[in-house]
Design a protein around this motif. Structure first.
Motif, PDB file in Angstrom:
ATOM      1  N   GLU A 152       0.875  -6.380  -0.814  1.00 22.22           N
ATOM      2  CA  GLU A 152      -0.066  -6.389  -1.443  1.00 22.22           C
ATOM      3  C   GLU A 152      -0.380  -7.326  -2.908  1.00 22.22           C
ATOM      4  O   GLU A 152      -1.313  -7.011  -3.748  1.00 22.22           O
ATOM      5  N   GLY A 153       0.458  -8.005  -2.737  1.00 16.34           N
ATOM      6  CA  GLY A 153       0.314  -9.466  -3.610  1.00 16.34           C
ATOM      7  C   GLY A 153       0.466  -8.847  -4.934  1.00 16.34           C
ATOM      8  O   GLY A 153      -0.020  -9.905  -5.964  1.00 16.34           O
ATOM      9  N   ILE A 154       1.187  -7.958  -5.339  1.00 16.70           N
ATOM     10  CA  ILE A 154       1.449  -7.584  -6.799  1.00 16.70           C
ATOM     11  C   ILE A 154       2.746  -8.528  -7.394  1.00 16.70           C
ATOM     12  O   ILE A 154       3.658  -8.930  -6.454  1.00 16.70           O
ATOM     13  N   VAL A 155       2.671  -8.856  -8.526  1.00 16.51           N
ATOM     14  CA  VAL A 155       3.729  -9.649  -9.242  1.00 16.51           C
ATOM     15  C   VAL A 155       4.324  -8.653 -10.491  1.00 16.51           C
ATOM     16  O   VAL A 155       3.708  -8.685 -11.486  1.00 16.51           O
ATOM     17  N   PRO A 156       5.336  -7.765 -10.098  1.00 20.46           N
ATOM     18  CA  PRO A 156       5.832  -6.990 -11.025  1.00 20.46           C
ATOM     19  C   PRO A 156       6.281  -8.088 -12.269  1.00 20.46           C
ATOM     20  O   PRO A 156       6.855  -9.003 -11.972  1.00 20.46           O
ATOM     21  N   ASP A 157       6.664  -7.343 -13.533  1.00 15.32           N
ATOM     22  CA  ASP A 157       7.476  -7.723 -14.625  1.00 15.32           C
ATOM     23  C   ASP A 157       8.766  -8.099 -14.456  1.00 15.32           C
ATOM     24  O   ASP A 157       9.535  -8.839 -14.637  1.00 15.32           O
ATOM     25  N   LEU A 158       9.473  -6.886 -13.755  1.00 13.94           N
ATOM     26  CA  LEU A 158      10.824  -6.864 -13.571  1.00 13.94           C
ATOM     27  C   LEU A 158      11.008  -6.578 -12.126  1.00 13.94           C
ATOM     28  O   LEU A 158      10.115  -5.398 -11.615  1.00 13.94           O
ATOM     29  N   VAL A 159      11.964  -7.042 -11.423  1.00 11.62           N
ATOM     30  CA  VAL A 159      12.414  -6.326  -9.989  1.00 11.62           C
ATOM     31  C   VAL A 159      13.682  -6.109  -9.977  1.00 11.62           C
ATOM     32  O   VAL A 159      14.626  -6.896 -10.387  1.00 11.62           O
ATOM     33  N   CYS A 160      13.835  -4.994  -9.479  1.00 14.91           N
ATOM     34  CA  CYS A 160      15.474  -4.405  -9.014  1.00 14.91           C
ATOM     35  C   CYS A 160      15.680  -4.474  -7.719  1.00 14.91           C
ATOM     36  O   CYS A 160      15.183  -4.186  -6.883  1.00 14.91           O
ATOM     37  N   THR A 161      17.009  -5.043  -7.524  1.00 18.57           N
ATOM     38  CA  THR A 161      17.395  -5.145  -6.008  1.00 18.57           C
ATOM     39  C   THR A 161      18.735  -4.826  -5.987  1.00 18.57           C
ATOM     40  O   THR A 161      19.488  -4.882  -6.931  1.00 18.57           O
ATOM     41  N   ALA A 162      19.332  -4.422  -4.759  1.00 16.88           N
ATOM     42  CA  ALA A 162      20.511  -3.929  -4.582  1.00 16.88           C
ATOM     43  C   ALA A 162      20.652  -3.678  -3.190  1.00 16.88           C
ATOM     44  O   ALA A 162      20.139  -4.673  -2.526  1.00 16.88           O
ATOM     45  N   LYS A 163      21.529  -2.904  -2.734  1.00 19.93           N
ATOM     46  CA  LYS A 163      21.684  -2.676  -1.241  1.00 19.93           C
ATOM     47  C   LYS A 163      21.917  -3.802  -0.338  1.00 19.93           C
ATOM     48  O   LYS A 163      23.004  -4.445  -0.500  1.00 19.93           O
ATOM     49  N   ALA A 164      20.853  -4.156   0.430  1.00 21.04           N
ATOM     50  CA  ALA A 164      20.913  -5.526   1.193  1.00 21.04           C
ATOM     51  C   ALA A 164      21.379  -6.849   0.529  1.00 21.04           C
ATOM     52  O   ALA A 164      21.731  -7.515   1.305  1.00 21.04           O
ATOM     53  N   LEU A 165      20.967  -6.637  -0.600  1.00 18.25           N
ATOM     54  CA  LEU A 165      21.326  -8.263  -1.426  1.00 18.25           C
ATOM     55  C   LEU A 165      22.995  -8.461  -1.312  1.00 18.25           C
ATOM     56  O   LEU A 165      23.220  -9.630  -1.197  1.00 18.25           O
ATOM     57  N   GLY A 166      23.804  -7.273  -1.013  1.00 20.06           N
ATOM     58  CA  GLY A 166      25.200  -7.683  -1.338  1.00 20.06           C
ATOM     59  C   GLY A 166      25.777  -7.901   0.062  1.00 20.06           C
ATOM     60  O   GLY A 166      27.176  -8.067   0.176  1.00 20.06           O
ATOM     61  N   GLY A 167      25.006  -7.763   0.934  1.00 15.19           N
ATOM     62  CA  GLY A 167      25.393  -7.671   2.564  1.00 15.19           C
ATOM     63  C   GLY A 167      26.464  -6.465   2.705  1.00 15.19           C
ATOM     64  O   GLY A 167      27.543  -7.149   3.630  1.00 15.19           O
ATOM     65  N   GLY A 168      26.475  -5.648   2.131  1.00 14.63           N
ATOM     66  CA  GLY A 168      27.673  -4.572   2.351  1.00 14.63           C
ATOM     67  C   GLY A 168      28.720  -4.464   1.156  1.00 14.63           C
ATOM     68  O   GLY A 168      29.483  -3.641   1.024  1.00 14.63           O
TER      69      GLY A 168
END
Length: 435
Positions: A268-284
């Motif tokens: 939806e084209g939004i640009v957050p101020d902060l983005v949290c990632t995890a799970k798939a980021l570390g490939g296991g």
């Protein structure tokens, strides 16, 4: 390919050992013990081959033994396994941060801090937002899931089993309606507009000047794989900006290519101020991150962020393998292809089966919501029965949703199409026989 009934005798023996050593609070979906895995297949200790439509809850998106991940982890393990980045540094951490700064939405200056789990990332995003704004309040949404730490439990909507017996939980958390089209009281047409009006009313009631952050999942995870009504996320973005509130996108489950774009916010084209990632980021391997506007990230004093294992070198090496596999865009196209295959198989089933209220999702993050025919009354019993039949046939499928009535599909992006088709055949047969 099943050699025994599930669980087999060796898994049963290991399960007895587990029960003697582990507390019952650690639940299990399918009590089989895995010996090896990869390419959408889990092989258990009894030699049974299971079709993986769960990816370790969206963790092994690039596969459970992807060569690009394994080789980098092996090489790093031979060099060193840990120093603590807060004590002595290593380039893998910096390279992961640079990749995330480049990939997350927006062309503004960014900074990234690494952590170990999704809950840790979300909790640190709240810390950063509070430090940057000097405000205490946090707004979250109905059906949200943000983690199991005390702060993220307060942010999570579902009471059982996540919150039961663990209170009191931290305060200053306010909950607004999520634009859930299927279940919106006024119908899907006015869903986004009315949900945004409810958010405005909440902010007026608590005082927008007291709110540090609005935390939202661009596609809800544990809450039921809910895709918000079109226009809702951009509206949340506008409201947050108007009041100087930090918009945090919890991309822990939906990010890193799962929905067919690197981040679900991009749809939806939004640009957050902060983005949290995890799970798939570390490939296991356990790795999480908060990436955000430089001026926000720099609001925390030196020493205010980090952790002993945060950005562990093995996990950083694994993440670099994940980035390598995402680089050419083929896995993003695979996620979009998986969505088409799932819809082609399940939407005709929904048309013939009144127990399926909706087939929904984005990319390789798909779900069916099950109800009592002729109503929207959630049918959690049916969802459990469908999942159990899938498990008995060697297909790992997960139940989710606030009401426990949603079957979610999270296949690895590398799953072969014939294997996915076989898994979907089992699911379709399970729905037909159980409903």
């Amino acid at each position: 390919m099943l050699r025994t009934a599930l669980p087999g005798p060796r898994s049963q023996a290991l399960q007895r050992r587990r029960e003697a050593a582990l507390p019952g609070g650690l639940g299990v979906t399918l009590p089989v013990f895995v010996e090896r895995a990869g390419g959408g297949v889990l092989v258990d200790v009894d030699g049974n081959h299971l079709i993986d439509l769960a990816s370790g809850i969206a963790v092994t998106s690039v596969g459970a033994s992807a060569p690009a991940v394994v080789s980098r982890v092996q090489e790093q393990a031979a060099r060193f396994t840990h120093t603590c980045f807060l004590v002595t540094e290593y380039d893998g951490y910096v390279e992961v941060a640079e990749r995330l700064n480049a990939l997350t939405p927006g062309d503004h200056a960014k900074r990234t801090a690494l952590f170990s789990t999704g809950a840790e990332a979300v909790e640190n995003a709240v810390k950063i937002a509070r430090a940057a704004t000097g405000r205490p309040g946090v707004v979250v949404f109905d059906h949200a899931y943000h983690g199991r730490s005390m702060m993220t439990l307060a942010m999570t909507a579902k009471e059982v089993p996540y919150k039961t017996g663990f209170g009191p939980l931290p305060g200053e958390v306010h909950r607004a309606p999520y634009a859930y089209p299927l279940r919106w009281p006024g119908g899907p047409e006015g869903c986004a507009e009315q949900a945004l009006a409810a958010l405005e009313e909440l902010l007026e009631r608590v005082g927008p000047e007291t709110v540090a952050a609005v935390v939202v999942e661009p596609v809800q995870g544990e809450g039921g794989f809910v895709v918000p009504a079109p226009g809702f996320l951009p509206g949340v973005r506008r409201i947050a900006r108007r009041y100087g509130i930090v918009l945090v996108a919890d991309e822990v489950q939906a990010g890193m290519g799962r929905t067919g774009t690197v981040f679900a916010s991009e749809h939806e084209g939004i640009v957050p101020d902060l983005v949290c990632t995890a799970k798939a980021l570390g490939g296991g391997l356990p790795l999480a991150a908060v990436t955000g506007r430089a001026e926000l990230m720099e609001a925390v004093r030196p020493g205010g962020l980090g952790g002993t294992y945060a950005g562990n070198p093995l996990a950083c090496a694994a993440a670099l393998g994940v980035f390598e596999m995402l680089a050419d865009g083929s896995l993003l196209e695979r996620a979009r292809r998986i969505e088409r295959l799932v819809r082609d198989r399940l939407e005709p089933l929904a048309a013939e089966c009144p127990a399926i209220a909706e087939v929904r999702g984005r990319g390789a993050m798909m779900a069916i919501e099950l109800v009592r025919p002729g109503t929207l009354e959630p049918d959690a019993e049916l969802a459990r029965a469908v999942a159990a039949r899938c498990h008995a046939e060697g297909v790992v499928a997960l139940v989710c949703g606030t009401y426990g009535n949603v079957i979610r599909l999270l296949p690895p992006l590398v799953i072969p199409e014939d294997l996915l088709a076989e898994g979907l055949d089992v699911l379709v047969a399970a729905v037909r026989s159980a409903s």
